[in-house]
Design a protein around this motif. Sequence first.
Motif, short mmCIF file in Angstrom:
data_model
loop_
_atom_site.label_atom_id
_atom_site.label_comp_id
_atom_site.label_asym_id
_atom_site.label_seq_id
_atom_site.Cartn_x
_atom_site.Cartn_y
_atom_site.Cartn_z
N UNK A 164 42.66 -16.13 35.62
CA UNK A 164 41.59 -16.16 34.88
C UNK A 164 41.71 -16.41 33.40
N UNK A 165 40.99 -17.40 32.85
CA UNK A 165 41.10 -17.58 31.56
C UNK A 165 40.80 -16.68 30.60
N UNK A 166 41.00 -16.59 29.48
CA UNK A 166 40.67 -15.44 28.73
C UNK A 166 39.21 -15.39 28.39
N UNK A 167 38.55 -14.38 28.57
CA UNK A 167 36.90 -14.22 28.45
C UNK A 167 36.36 -14.70 29.81
N UNK A 168 37.26 -15.08 30.92
CA UNK A 168 36.78 -15.63 32.04
C UNK A 168 36.20 -14.31 33.02
N UNK B 148 36.24 -8.63 34.05
CA UNK B 148 36.87 -9.32 32.94
C UNK B 148 38.38 -9.00 32.83
N UNK B 149 39.16 -9.93 32.48
CA UNK B 149 40.42 -9.61 32.39
C UNK B 149 40.78 -8.80 30.96
N UNK B 150 41.52 -8.01 31.01
CA UNK B 150 41.66 -7.00 29.66
C UNK B 150 42.51 -7.99 28.78
N UNK B 151 42.26 -7.76 27.59
CA UNK B 151 42.72 -8.44 26.55
C UNK B 151 43.98 -7.85 25.87
N UNK C 83 42.81 -1.41 38.58
CA UNK C 83 43.88 -2.37 38.06
C UNK C 83 44.07 -2.21 36.60
N UNK C 84 45.24 -2.69 36.12
CA UNK C 84 45.67 -2.65 34.72
C UNK C 84 45.23 -4.10 34.02
N UNK C 85 44.93 -5.09 35.05
CA UNK C 85 44.62 -6.24 34.69
C UNK C 85 43.23 -6.75 34.29
N UNK C 86 42.32 -5.85 34.91
CA UNK C 86 40.99 -6.19 34.63
C UNK C 86 40.04 -5.00 34.46
N UNK C 87 38.78 -5.37 33.94
CA UNK C 87 38.17 -4.00 33.91
C UNK C 87 36.54 -4.55 34.41
N UNK C 88 36.14 -3.48 35.04
CA UNK C 88 34.54 -3.73 35.45
C UNK C 88 33.60 -3.62 34.57
N UNK C 89 32.73 -4.88 34.37
CA UNK C 89 31.58 -4.91 33.57
C UNK C 89 30.35 -4.44 34.27
N UNK C 90 30.07 -4.76 35.36
CA UNK C 90 28.87 -4.26 35.78
C UNK C 90 29.07 -4.59 37.43
N UNK D 173 42.37 -9.08 46.33
CA UNK D 173 41.90 -10.54 45.55
C UNK D 173 42.22 -10.54 44.15
N UNK D 174 41.68 -9.18 43.66
CA UNK D 174 41.96 -8.90 42.15
C UNK D 174 43.40 -9.13 41.78
#
Length: 180
Positions: free
Chosen positions: A139-143, A177-180, A157-164, A129-130
């Motif tokens: 996913x929008x910036x800050x989405x 969240x998406x990585x900036x 993933x290199x594209x997202x980071x686990x928040x919680x 899915x990710x």
Amino acid sequence: MRVTGGTLKGRRLSTAPGMATRPTTDKVRQSIFNILMHEIEDAEVLDLFAGSGALGIEAVSRGAQSAVFVELVYKPVTVIKQNLESLGLEARVMTMDYREACRILAESGRQFDLIFADPPYEKITPQEVAETVAQYNLLRNKGLLIIEHKSGMSINSDNIVLLKKRKFGQTEVSFYAGKE
């Protein structure tokens, strides 16, 4: 099952009979939305593997601007449409595989502030899915990408980071969240 908060709080939601879907329980849904409390207002929401549409409907009830529902199976699609109609809501319901829906949404330039995904545990991994969401830049910036999955699974993933993560018995909900 009921809407747990917002303008539609207490309104009943139908679910598809049988084992075609695993509706997110009121307790889990309420916990998810308590965490997302400050992210919902005016958000554009994508509800993948929508089942009854409860997550997307809950988001709209709590102030989201719009929701798009994606569900492959016919009976749950009918339930989503019935729930939307009974609540007086209008939304796009896409009856197709989530990958195809993601491709179509990306081609039309859509991006989302919140993406909910509750894939069938034994068939589609959170990783898949990710990767699909990242591939189509949905996913929008800050989405945020919120995935409900079998406890103990993770995404690399290199594209997202686990928040919680939050655990509810055999179910876990992960917030990315998406990585900036």
